[in-house]
Design a protein around this motif. Structure first.
Motif, PDB file in Angstrom:
ATOM      1  N   CYS A  15      67.474  69.879  71.905  1.00 20.69           N
ATOM      2  CA  CYS A  15      67.858  69.380  70.589  1.00 20.69           C
ATOM      3  C   CYS A  15      67.370  70.288  69.463  1.00 20.69           C
ATOM      4  N   ASP A  16      68.153  70.350  68.410  1.00 20.78           N
ATOM      5  CA  ASP A  16      67.790  71.097  67.212  1.00 20.78           C
ATOM      6  C   ASP A  16      67.034  70.230  66.218  1.00 20.78           C
ATOM      7  N   LEU A  17      67.237  68.925  66.281  1.00 20.70           N
ATOM      8  CA  LEU A  17      66.524  67.998  65.400  1.00 20.70           C
ATOM      9  C   LEU A  17      66.210  66.722  66.173  1.00 20.70           C
ATOM     10  N   VAL A  18      64.951  66.328  66.129  1.00 24.02           N
ATOM     11  CA  VAL A  18      64.540  65.034  66.670  1.00 24.02           C
ATOM     12  C   VAL A  18      64.024  64.208  65.507  1.00 24.02           C
ATOM     13  N   VAL A  19      64.540  62.999  65.352  1.00 29.69           N
ATOM     14  CA  VAL A  19      64.108  62.093  64.289  1.00 29.69           C
ATOM     15  C   VAL A  19      63.516  60.852  64.945  1.00 29.69           C
ATOM     16  N   ALA A  20      62.414  60.345  64.370  1.00 22.95           N
ATOM     17  CA  ALA A  20      61.688  59.273  65.036  1.00 22.95           C
ATOM     18  C   ALA A  20      61.314  58.154  64.067  1.00 22.95           C
ATOM     19  N   GLY A  36      65.748  60.807  55.025  1.00 24.28           N
ATOM     20  CA  GLY A  36      65.496  61.700  53.915  1.00 24.28           C
ATOM     21  C   GLY A  36      64.252  62.555  54.015  1.00 24.28           C
ATOM     22  N   VAL A  37      63.175  61.999  54.569  1.00 24.07           N
ATOM     23  CA  VAL A  37      61.904  62.719  54.563  1.00 24.07           C
ATOM     24  C   VAL A  37      61.847  63.786  55.656  1.00 24.07           C
ATOM     25  N   LEU A  38      60.831  64.635  55.577  1.00 21.46           N
ATOM     26  CA  LEU A  38      60.637  65.689  56.567  1.00 21.46           C
ATOM     27  C   LEU A  38      59.676  65.280  57.675  1.00 21.46           C
ATOM     28  N   TRP A  39      58.773  64.360  57.384  1.00 18.11           N
ATOM     29  CA  TRP A  39      57.620  64.144  58.259  1.00 18.11           C
ATOM     30  C   TRP A  39      57.868  63.320  59.524  1.00 18.11           C
ATOM     31  N   ASN A  40      58.996  62.736  59.714  1.00 13.56           N
ATOM     32  CA  ASN A  40      59.264  62.026  60.984  1.00 13.56           C
ATOM     33  C   ASN A  40      60.266  62.791  61.845  1.00 13.56           C
ATOM     34  N   LYS A  41      60.266  64.113  61.707  1.00 11.45           N
ATOM     35  CA  LYS A  41      61.261  64.946  62.387  1.00 11.45           C
ATOM     36  C   LYS A  41      60.619  66.202  62.982  1.00 11.45           C
ATOM     37  N   LEU A  42      61.314  66.789  63.945  1.00 16.43           N
ATOM     38  CA  LEU A  42      60.942  68.081  64.507  1.00 16.43           C
ATOM     39  C   LEU A  42      62.132  69.011  64.348  1.00 16.43           C
ATOM     40  N   TYR A  43      61.876  70.199  63.788  1.00 18.15           N
ATOM     41  CA  TYR A  43      62.928  71.165  63.478  1.00 18.15           C
ATOM     42  C   TYR A  43      62.776  72.406  64.351  1.00 18.15           C
ATOM     43  N   ARG A  44      63.901  73.008  64.686  1.00 20.11           N
ATOM     44  CA  ARG A  44      63.878  74.262  65.441  1.00 20.11           C
ATOM     45  C   ARG A  44      63.684  75.409  64.442  1.00 20.11           C
ATOM     46  N   ALA A  45      62.599  76.149  64.599  1.00 19.07           N
ATOM     47  CA  ALA A  45      62.241  77.182  63.634  1.00 19.07           C
ATOM     48  C   ALA A  45      63.309  78.272  63.527  1.00 19.07           C
ATOM     49  N   GLU A  46      63.917  78.619  64.639  1.00 18.04           N
ATOM     50  CA  GLU A  46      64.925  79.679  64.643  1.00 18.04           C
ATOM     51  C   GLU A  46      66.067  79.375  63.669  1.00 18.04           C
ATOM     52  N   LEU A  47      66.503  78.113  63.630  1.00 19.13           N
ATOM     53  CA  LEU A  47      67.586  77.737  62.724  1.00 19.13           C
ATOM     54  C   LEU A  47      67.134  77.797  61.263  1.00 19.13           C
ATOM     55  N   LEU A  48      65.900  77.379  61.024  1.00 20.72           N
ATOM     56  CA  LEU A  48      65.375  77.437  59.657  1.00 20.72           C
ATOM     57  C   LEU A  48      65.285  78.877  59.162  1.00 20.72           C
ATOM     58  N   GLN A  49      64.811  79.755  60.021  1.00 17.96           N
ATOM     59  CA  GLN A  49      64.583  81.133  59.598  1.00 17.96           C
ATOM     60  C   GLN A  49      65.883  81.929  59.508  1.00 17.96           C
ATOM     61  N   GLU A  50      66.748  81.785  60.508  1.00 20.92           N
ATOM     62  CA  GLU A  50      68.009  82.537  60.498  1.00 20.92           C
ATOM     63  C   GLU A  50      68.881  82.185  59.301  1.00 20.92           C
ATOM     64  N   ASN A  51      68.850  80.922  58.891  1.00 23.91           N
ATOM     65  CA  ASN A  51      69.701  80.458  57.787  1.00 23.91           C
ATOM     66  C   ASN A  51      68.924  80.269  56.489  1.00 23.91           C
ATOM     67  N   HIS A  52      67.665  80.674  56.503  1.00 25.72           N
ATOM     68  CA  HIS A  52      66.759  80.591  55.359  1.00 25.72           C
ATOM     69  C   HIS A  52      66.847  79.213  54.679  1.00 25.72           C
ATOM     70  N   VAL A  53      66.710  78.181  55.486  1.00 19.20           N
ATOM     71  CA  VAL A  53      66.647  76.824  54.946  1.00 19.20           C
ATOM     72  C   VAL A  53      65.250  76.618  54.371  1.00 19.20           C
ATOM     73  N   ARG A  54      65.190  76.316  53.081  1.00 19.50           N
ATOM     74  CA  ARG A  54      63.920  76.141  52.390  1.00 19.50           C
ATOM     75  C   ARG A  54      63.998  74.942  51.432  1.00 19.50           C
TER      76      ARG A  54
END
Length: 267
Positions: A113-118, A159-177
């Motif tokens: 998975c690219d995103l896990v939300v909990a 909406g929040v960031l703290w209940n999720k796990l993100y794949r770093a490769e996708l964040l960095q390749e697409n410069h999601v900030r």
């Protein structure tokens, strides 16, 4: 399978009373292959010395010092320096259950998975309650997840960031900030951008976070109705663009526009 490195990002600003609890919750994780990036955002209390003390006693902890520019800039600095395969966010006045990182990573690896939300716990005084929406244990594609988001677009859960796990490769390749010019709902905008690149999504009913209701937080002290309306008007084009990109906009136009009047639900 080796456990991949997880970068856990914590912005720190005048957080001394709660900071040790936050950091210790990371150090007590059953998942051990993590790095903790503590971003001291120009604190004027003892937060800086506390961060540096923990950096000395645990080699997995790194302290980043910067001038005060706000939580978004602090997170962005950490993202630029993160080394992990996955990214996890934590706020300095909150804390993690012992198996939080393990549960998130295990699910991400099991289903690629690219995103896990909990789900998460909300802490208000002595009361602790469980919150969350998704109960489907299967893997969702981008379309399925976007349809779920449409049901509760203003919720903490999505909406929040703290209940999720993100794949770093996708964040960095697409410069999601994080957008540093927005001081409310910036997390939601970050998620909207990330969803455009993610392909596989999964949910956990097991809570992975203790969110401490704090009267002094920005959501309780600096946000009024006018600010909410202005921010939603700013965010809506991004929200709309996501559904246009997915080919869902015309079919669900009425539902999509409900975001503008939706109230924040904690799930």
């Amino acid at each position: 399978m080796n456990d991949p490195l997880v970068s856990i990002i914590v912005p720190v600003y005048n957080a001394a009373p709660d900071l040790a609890r936050c950091i210790e919750s990371v150090r007590k994780q059953s998942y051990e292959n993590w790095e903790l990036l503590l971003v001291n955002d120009g604190s004027s209390d003892t937060s800086g010395p506390i961060c540096r003390m923990y950096e000395r006693v645990d080699r997995r902890i790194r302290v980043l010092e910067k001038e005060n520019e706000g939580v978004s800039a602090a997170r962005n600095d950490a993202l630029d320096r993160a080394k992990g395969a996955f990214i996890q966010f934590l706020d300095s006045d909150d804390y993690l259950p012992e198996n939080a990182t393990r549960d998130l990573v295990d699910r991400a690896l099991a289903d690629d998975c690219d995103l896990v939300v909990a789900h998460y716990y909300r802490v208000k005084g002595d009361a602790i309650t469980k919150h969350g929406f998704l109960r489907d244990t299967g893997v969702m594609d981008q379309l399925a997840f976007a349809r779920q988001l449409m049901e509760e677009p203003a919720s903490f859960y999505y909406g929040v960031l703290w209940n999720k796990l993100y794949r770093a490769e996708l964040l960095q390749e697409n410069h999601v900030r994080c957008h540093e010019e927005i001081n409310w709902s910036e997390d939601f905008l970050f998620n909207l951008e990330y969803i455009r690149y993610a392909r596989r999504f999964a949910a956990l009913e097991t809570p992975v976070y203790y969110y401490v209701k704090n009267r002094g937080s920005i959501t309780n002290s600096q946000i009024d109705l006018i600010s909410v309306v202005k921010t939603k008007a700013t965010l809506f084009p991004y929200y709309k663009h996501l559904y246009e990109q997915l080919g869902l906009y015309e079919k669900y136009k009425t539902q999509i526009y409900k975001y503008l009047i939706a109230t924040a639900s904690r799930g």
